[in-house]
Design a protein around this motif. Structure first.
Motif, PDB file in Angstrom:
ATOM      1  N   PRO A   1     -23.818  -8.029  -1.891  1.00 35.53           N
ATOM      2  CA  PRO A   1     -24.235  -7.505  -0.581  1.00 35.53           C
ATOM      3  C   PRO A   1     -23.691  -6.122  -0.246  1.00 35.53           C
ATOM      4  O   PRO A   1     -22.558  -5.786  -0.563  1.00 35.53           O
ATOM      5  N   PHE A   2     -24.552  -5.318   0.404  1.00 36.97           N
ATOM      6  CA  PHE A   2     -24.137  -4.060   1.004  1.00 36.97           C
ATOM      7  C   PHE A   2     -23.645  -4.343   2.424  1.00 36.97           C
ATOM      8  O   PHE A   2     -24.041  -5.327   3.040  1.00 36.97           O
ATOM      9  N   ASP A   3     -22.826  -3.451   2.914  1.00 38.30           N
ATOM     10  CA  ASP A   3     -22.264  -3.642   4.251  1.00 38.30           C
ATOM     11  C   ASP A   3     -23.208  -3.103   5.323  1.00 38.30           C
ATOM     12  O   ASP A   3     -22.886  -2.175   6.071  1.00 38.30           O
ATOM     13  N   VAL A   4     -24.409  -3.675   5.360  1.00 38.41           N
ATOM     14  CA  VAL A   4     -25.395  -3.333   6.388  1.00 38.41           C
ATOM     15  C   VAL A   4     -26.092  -4.617   6.815  1.00 38.41           C
ATOM     16  O   VAL A   4     -26.060  -5.625   6.101  1.00 38.41           O
ATOM     17  N   SER A   5     -26.715  -4.590   7.978  1.00 42.39           N
ATOM     18  CA  SER A   5     -27.420  -5.768   8.460  1.00 42.39           C
ATOM     19  C   SER A   5     -28.687  -6.000   7.645  1.00 42.39           C
ATOM     20  O   SER A   5     -29.214  -5.080   6.995  1.00 42.39           O
TER      21      SER A   5
END
Length: 264
Positions: A195-199
């Motif tokens: 996962p990337f740290d974005v919604s």
């Protein structure tokens, strides 16, 4: 199709290790790829690479490619920024057009400068994105490759309505939409694994916009080739064409990801 698949596998086998390792070897590889790219686009305009305009173009492209740390060193050494060096190149080309009595025209100068920006900035962001982290390059490649594959197979199976027949007669609206859908699915899977740290909302929106921009990059390259009446940008990749034929989508997607501040 067989030649296309074999070339794709071999090219990926050579390219991916450099992507994974990054650092100087990857930067130097991008310089080589960009040099081929600028050669291809100049050839469309029948500008010889070893002519004075060709040499200026390669120089300006290499300037545009410089990573930030290299640019700082050049700035300290010459006191000139990238933009200033590009401006100097444009001035010299304009002077050259006078010296050769308009055999090399103002339009040719504009073509060389825009080609330098198109190739140089696009491949600069390939270096910058890899420097930011391997995950960002994987994201960009995943979006481009799945969009391309999704558009191709969806278009072949379901395509009925031409997308832009004057530019690329084989592309369909169904393929265009299918490419976006497949790219979004691929990004969702990637987010579940690493996962990337974005919604989720932001990530899916970025995936959609990137997929659209990637397909527009493909159409832009098709428009350039159609304008200059060439089938492929080159023949270095059997079954695929040239470097610009393969990197046209990335040249649009990579700057976009940086401009959206997704790459950090």
């Amino acid at each position: 199709m067989k030649t296309r698949i074999i070339t794709g596998v071999v090219a990926a086998a050579l390219f991916i290790p450099f992507v994974i390792y990054g650092e100087l070897p990857f930067t130097l590889l991008v310089y080589v790829i960009a040099a081929v790219g600028i050669y291809e686009i100049l050839r469309m305009k029948k500008i010889v690479i070893y002519s004075l305009p060709g040499i200026f173009s390669v120089f300006a492209t290499f300037v545009m490619l410089m990573p930030n740390e290299w640019e700082q060193q050049v700035l300290e050494w010459t006191t000139y920024s990238k933009l200033e060096l590009l401006f100097i190149t444009a001035i010299l080309l304009l002077i050259y057009s006078v010296l050769v009595k308009n055999r090399f025209t103002f339009d040719d100068v504009a073509f060389v400068i825009l080609s330098t920006l198109y190739v140089g900035i696009g491949f600069y962001y390939l270096i910058a994105t890899r420097d930011a982290g391997l995950a960002y390059i994987i994201f960009a490649l995943l979006v481009v490759w799945t969009t391309d594959s999704g558009a191709y197979f969806t278009g072949r199976r379901l395509g009925k309505n031409k997308l832009w027949p004057e530019i690329s007669p084989n592309k369909t609206i169904e393929g265009f939409v299918g490419g976006i859908v497949i790219a979004v699915v691929a990004v969702i899977i990637m987010q579940l694994i690493a996962p990337f740290d974005v919604s989720w909302g932001v990530l899916i929106l970025i995936a959609i916009v990137s997929s659209i921009f990637g397909q527009m990059g493909d159409l832009v390259e098709s428009a350039i080739k159609r304008h200059y009446d060439v089938k492929d940008s080159g023949n270095i990749l059997p079954g695929h064409g040239g470097i610009l034929d393969r990197f046209d989508s990335l040249l649009f997607v990579l700057p976009l990801l940086n401009l959206l501040h997704f790459v950090s």
